[in-house]
Write a protein that holds these residues in place. Structure first.
Motif, PDB file in Angstrom:
ATOM      1  N   ARG A   1       0.829  -1.198   0.000  1.00  0.00           N
ATOM      2  CA  ARG A   1       0.000   0.000   0.000  1.00  0.00           C
ATOM      3  C   ARG A   1       0.863   1.247   0.000  1.00  0.00           C
ATOM      4  O   ARG A   1       1.924   1.274   0.618  1.00  0.00           O
ATOM      5  CB  ARG A   1      -0.930   0.003   1.217  1.00  0.00           C
ATOM      6  CG  ARG A   1      -2.118  -0.913   1.082  1.00  0.00           C
ATOM      7  CD  ARG A   1      -3.041  -0.762   2.273  1.00  0.00           C
ATOM      8  NE  ARG A   1      -2.447  -1.259   3.505  1.00  0.00           N
ATOM      9  CZ  ARG A   1      -2.473  -2.526   3.888  1.00  0.00           C
ATOM     10  NH1 ARG A   1      -3.078  -3.411   3.140  1.00  0.00           N
ATOM     11  NH2 ARG A   1      -1.915  -2.906   5.017  1.00  0.00           N
ATOM     12  N   SER A   2       0.394   2.280  -0.667  1.00  0.00           N
ATOM     13  CA  SER A   2       1.079   3.558  -0.652  1.00  0.00           C
ATOM     14  C   SER A   2       0.757   4.293   0.637  1.00  0.00           C
ATOM     15  O   SER A   2      -0.124   3.882   1.408  1.00  0.00           O
ATOM     16  CB  SER A   2       0.644   4.394  -1.864  1.00  0.00           C
ATOM     17  OG  SER A   2      -0.731   4.750  -1.744  1.00  0.00           O
TER      18      SER A   2
ATOM     19  N   ALA B   1      -2.467   5.773  15.293  1.00  0.00           N
ATOM     20  CA  ALA B   1      -1.971   7.078  14.843  1.00  0.00           C
ATOM     21  C   ALA B   1      -0.461   7.222  14.906  1.00  0.00           C
ATOM     22  O   ALA B   1       0.084   8.174  14.336  1.00  0.00           O
ATOM     23  CB  ALA B   1      -2.617   8.187  15.680  1.00  0.00           C
ATOM     24  N   GLN B   2       0.245   6.325  15.577  1.00  0.00           N
ATOM     25  CA  GLN B   2       1.684   6.493  15.776  1.00  0.00           C
ATOM     26  C   GLN B   2       2.481   6.581  14.471  1.00  0.00           C
ATOM     27  O   GLN B   2       3.447   7.352  14.403  1.00  0.00           O
ATOM     28  CB  GLN B   2       2.221   5.356  16.651  1.00  0.00           C
ATOM     29  CG  GLN B   2       3.660   5.533  17.100  1.00  0.00           C
ATOM     30  CD  GLN B   2       4.666   4.972  16.104  1.00  0.00           C
ATOM     31  OE1 GLN B   2       4.310   4.121  15.279  1.00  0.00           O
ATOM     32  NE2 GLN B   2       5.895   5.428  16.170  1.00  0.00           N
ATOM     33  N   PRO B   3       2.153   5.842  13.403  1.00  0.00           N
ATOM     34  CA  PRO B   3       2.933   6.005  12.171  1.00  0.00           C
ATOM     35  C   PRO B   3       2.953   7.435  11.644  1.00  0.00           C
ATOM     36  O   PRO B   3       3.964   7.878  11.094  1.00  0.00           O
ATOM     37  CB  PRO B   3       2.231   5.047  11.192  1.00  0.00           C
ATOM     38  CG  PRO B   3       1.634   3.993  12.062  1.00  0.00           C
ATOM     39  CD  PRO B   3       1.199   4.713  13.301  1.00  0.00           C
TER      40      PRO B   3
ATOM     41  N   GLU C   1      -2.798   6.310   5.057  1.00  0.00           N
ATOM     42  CA  GLU C   1      -3.530   7.384   5.733  1.00  0.00           C
ATOM     43  C   GLU C   1      -5.034   7.105   5.745  1.00  0.00           C
ATOM     44  O   GLU C   1      -5.701   7.311   6.771  1.00  0.00           O
ATOM     45  CB  GLU C   1      -3.253   8.713   5.034  1.00  0.00           C
ATOM     46  CG  GLU C   1      -1.891   9.304   5.321  1.00  0.00           C
ATOM     47  CD  GLU C   1      -1.711  10.656   4.657  1.00  0.00           C
ATOM     48  OE1 GLU C   1      -0.984  11.487   5.216  1.00  0.00           O
ATOM     49  OE2 GLU C   1      -2.289  10.870   3.578  1.00  0.00           O
ATOM     50  N   ASN C   2      -5.559   6.656   4.644  1.00  0.00           N
ATOM     51  CA  ASN C   2      -6.982   6.330   4.590  1.00  0.00           C
ATOM     52  C   ASN C   2      -7.328   5.194   5.540  1.00  0.00           C
ATOM     53  O   ASN C   2      -8.384   5.206   6.183  1.00  0.00           O
ATOM     54  CB  ASN C   2      -7.375   5.967   3.157  1.00  0.00           C
ATOM     55  CG  ASN C   2      -7.281   7.147   2.212  1.00  0.00           C
ATOM     56  OD1 ASN C   2      -7.382   8.301   2.629  1.00  0.00           O
ATOM     57  ND2 ASN C   2      -7.061   6.871   0.932  1.00  0.00           N
ATOM     58  N   ALA C   3      -6.424   4.214   5.640  1.00  0.00           N
ATOM     59  CA  ALA C   3      -6.663   3.101   6.562  1.00  0.00           C
ATOM     60  C   ALA C   3      -6.665   3.586   8.008  1.00  0.00           C
ATOM     61  O   ALA C   3      -7.524   3.190   8.819  1.00  0.00           O
ATOM     62  CB  ALA C   3      -5.595   2.025   6.359  1.00  0.00           C
TER      63      ALA C   3
END
Length: 780
Positions: free
Chosen positions: A593-594, A650-652, A599-601
């Motif tokens: 995944r890009s 959210a950590q990434p 972000e969408n996930a």
């Protein structure tokens, strides 16, 4: 430009390059530069003297011209004033091209003026270089803009190629020390604008997983950097990206690297085990001289059993409470010293319950209680009764699964997370061998036993997920081979009621009742996996029977009274979301995944968490510690579990922005929003703790077996935000330092009675003592 002037004559032929004002009317048919007149000329010529050169000229006789005769060129009788022998410092472009002498006049030299052509003077060499660099800067800015837009949509191989190209160009730039040889647009513009500092390739910060690599959308993918076969690292082993220990490790490495880089020094790569605050490197004391069949007095045993079922069983119902208490009373009603005893595995279960309860008492009171005994004694007895070589080689039964699950929980309560993770894997394998991961359709299994087995599976499922997050390793259980229905929200004492029996035995009724209570997971990690419905907790309520018409439930949702079983249902539902977040954001499958998809996930997972919170009954809503409120332990446990799930989601984004210049991410973007939410959730988690430290209250109304993990997780997020994304002296810096000081105070109190808390405090203080001066943090 070469066509603007005729060729200069050679030294041996007459000068014919000085033309009069009407020279433009002449037509030249010379063969080329330096050519002579034709060898055969049929025209008769008259001698004439050139007034300028004094040479004899040939003119054709009047009326006698040949077709191939050359036309004589009249010479100007005026003396050219600019034929000085002095050299000009700079010639115009036209004269330079013709290699002719230039007068150097500005804006037009005499030669160009006489010829009536445009005169221009080019840039000097240094000026050309400056202009070329400015042009490159403009081009690179365009390339960088395009690359930023295209990069998130690249596939894995293309993204890796871009990263490798950037790294290769950096090495060339350092080795050759030439700006122009570093032709990569993105890297060059950052160097020219001082956004990055170039370091030699052998610098510790020059590696693919350093801060410079955070533009990579797959920066959270795990890899190994150490030899875990070494003795000092075996105790901890591999730690994955979703553990706060790896977050701390990377923070300290980056901060230390910044310090040594400013001093021109090099830094040895630190070990991940240096951030380990658990007790894995300590051997478990096994007592030799011990009575394996020894038992405490009944009054002492009652205290320990009651403590276990009050503080542990609601979150870890691996033991059927009703059946076990009946067996326990029968055991102590008979003479415990008599020869009539239950089986060894049941005795091991009892000893493990004693060990866990004594460990909790030791944390609360900070001193051993001689009446309660030593938790190591009980653990040693349990190990010799059911964890020996013979027991591990036998085919597991339900009691063996319970023994292994309780052993994993005890090891977790003593901060032996590595050993606990291994033991929970054994317990889950034993449970799978017993078929506990599948729904039961056997008529031989009574409803009470059937529902108890379901809860054993979900207890192991929850403990496995917690350990997975603490140590950053993949879970031992999976969704694809699990059809066990979710637990019903009724106490075990109600299992004999006819309405509850019907709910246990009929899956369609169970689904109809529980579907409004659980959260639908709308995000699937892989398109090739099952559909979303098959991965959701609701679909596990009645696997294989979703197409059947739903039957009316004998019990309505309005009639469900909040209880610890309802709490366990919500906890299992939230555990599904945590498991989904780990598999979506941290598993190797995320490489397909890009960053835009990531972000969408994260946004979808975060919305699912908020949806779960909106379903929570009032009795379980989050509040600060208050032992007088009903379900105080369940409230706090759900709050910590909810906040840690949001942090993992959210950590990434926080990590990605921590390695970018402040303000580089546009305000309001998904990444910026998720990073800000991550910090706020960490602050909310710490706000659950009272401002005044009260260790007795902490261990009574919190999930004490994992409270250190939750505190370190939130503290690490705040440290990352403070040191990597906050300017000293700002309002945000003041608020962050205040929250971190609160966390340090609580760790200091916990350190007085817990060796793991002492290690955790030491790790935090090491970072603060070296890098916290600029924030003026006053920490004792």
């Amino acid at each position: 430009m070469s066509g603007q002037f005729p060729p200069r004559p050679s030294k041996t032929e007459p000068r014919s390059d000085i033309l009069g004002n009407d020279s433009a009317a002449f037509h030249y048919d010379w063969p080329g530069a330096g050519s002579r007149f034709p060898q055969q000329v049929s025209t008769e010529f008259q001698a004439n003297i050139d007034p300028v050169s004094g040479e004899e000229l040939l003119r054709p006789s009047s009326g006698e011209q040949s077709i191939n005769a050359k036309v004589p060129i009249p010479r100007s009788a005026q003396t050219i004033p600019w034929t000085s022998t002095s050299r000009t410092s700079r010639a115009c472009e036209n004269c330079r091209e013709q290699k002719a002498k230039c007068s150097g006049h500005r804006p037009t030299c005499n030669r160009c003026k006489d010829s009536g052509i445009r005169c221009s003077y080019g840039d000097r060499k240094k000026e050309k270089i400056i202009k070329e660099i400015d042009t490159l800067k403009a081009q690179i800015q365009t390339y960088e803009t395009v690359l930023r837009e295209v990069y998130p949509r690249l596939d894995l191989s293309s993204a890796q190629y871009v990263d490798q190209t950037i790294g290769g160009q950096l090495v060339r730039f350092w080795n050759l020390k030439s700006l122009l040889c570093c032709v990569n647009p993105l890297l060059l513009i950052k160097i020219l604008t001082n956004q990055i500092h170039v370091q030699p390739s052998n610098s510790p910060s020059f590696r693919s997983d350093s801060g410079a690599g955070m533009d990579h959308p797959l920066a959270t993918i795990d890899h190994t950097e150490e030899d875990f076969n070494r003795d000092e690292k075996q105790a901890l082993g591999f730690v994955g990206e979703h553990s706060e220990m790896i977050w701390l490790y990377r923070l300290k490495r980056d901060l230390d690297q910044d310090n040594v880089t400013s001093l021109g020094e090099t830094l040895d790569r630190p070990s991940i085990s240096s951030m380990n605050y658990f007790q894995g490197n300590m051997e478990i004391s096994v007592l030799d001289a011990i009575d394996v069949l020894g038992m405490p007095a009944q009054s002492t045993a009652d205290k320990l059993v009651d403590a276990f079922f009050d503080l542990v069983h609601p979150a870890f119902p691996v033991i059927g409470k009703r059946i076990f208490l009946s067996q326990y009373r029968t055991f102590y009603s008979n003479n415990p010293t008599s020869t009539s005893r239950p089986g060894k595995r049941w005795m091991a279960v009892l000893n493990l319950i004693f060990a866990i309860a004594v460990k909790h008492s030791l944390l609360v009171n900070n001193e051993p209680d001689e009446e309660l005994g030593n938790h190591l004694v009980y653990f040693t007895r349990a190990g010799r009764l059911s964890l020996g070589n013979v027991a591990l080689l036998d085919h597991p039964n339900l009691q063996q699964v319970q023994v292994e699950g309780l052993t994993a929980f005890y090891l977790l309560s003593t901060a032996q997370v590595n050993r606990s993770w291994r033991m929970i894997g054994i317990a889950i394998r034993s449970a799978v061998a017993m078929g506990l991961n599948l729904r039961s359709e056997s008529d031989d299994v009574p409803p009470l036993s059937r529902e108890s087995r379901y809860r054993v599976w979900w207890a192991l499922f929850m403990l496995d997920t917690l350990l997975c997050v603490m140590i950053g390793r993949p879970p031992s259980t999976g969704d694809n081979f699990c059809t066990t229905p979710l637990p019903i929200p009724f106490l075990e004492e109600d299992f004999e009621n006819e309405e509850v029996k019907q709910l246990i035995m009929d899956y369609s009724i169970r689904q109809n009742l529980l579907k409004p209570l659980v959260t639908q997971l709308h995000y699937s990690p892989q398109p090739s996996h099952q559909t979303i419905d098959s991965l959701s907790p609701a679909s596990l309520l009645a696997p294989g029977k979703a197409k059947q018409p739903a039957q009316a439930s004998p019990v309505s949702i309005e009639n469900i009274i909040p209880n610890i079983s309802l709490y366990f249902l919500y906890a299992v539902d939230l555990t599904f979301l945590m498991r989904e977040a780990i598999e979506t954001l941290y598993a190797p499958g995320a490489t397909r995944r890009s960053w835009l998809e990531m972000e969408n996930a994260m946004s979808t997972l975060n919305n699912t968490a908020d949806n779960w919170l909106s379903r929570l009954p009032t009795e379980f809503q989050f509040t600060k510690f208050d032992s007088d409120q009903p379900f105080a332990l369940q409230r706090v446990s759900l709050s910590f579990q909810f906040y840690t799930t949001k942090l993992v989601i959210a950590q990434p984004c926080l990590r990605r922005l921590a390695h970018q210049p402040v303000g580089d991410s546009p305000s309001g973007s998904i990444c910026d929003t998720m990073a800000s939410m991550c910090v706020q959730v960490a602050r909310d988690m710490l706000s659950l703790l009272p401002d005044e430290t009260d260790i007795h209250l902490l261990y009574q109304v919190s999930p004490w077996w994992g409270i250190l993990h939750y505190m370190m997780q939130s503290t690490t997020v705040l440290l990352i935000q403070l040191f990597m994304r906050t300017e000293p002296g700002t309002t945000e810096a003041v608020g962050l330092t205040k929250d971190i000081q609160k966390a340090i105070q609580w760790l200091g109190e916990m350190a007085k009675r817990d060796a793991s808390a002492r290690r955790a405090l030491s790790v935090c203080m090491d970072i603060l003592s070296q890098h916290g001066q600029k924030f003026a943090m006053e920490i004792d």
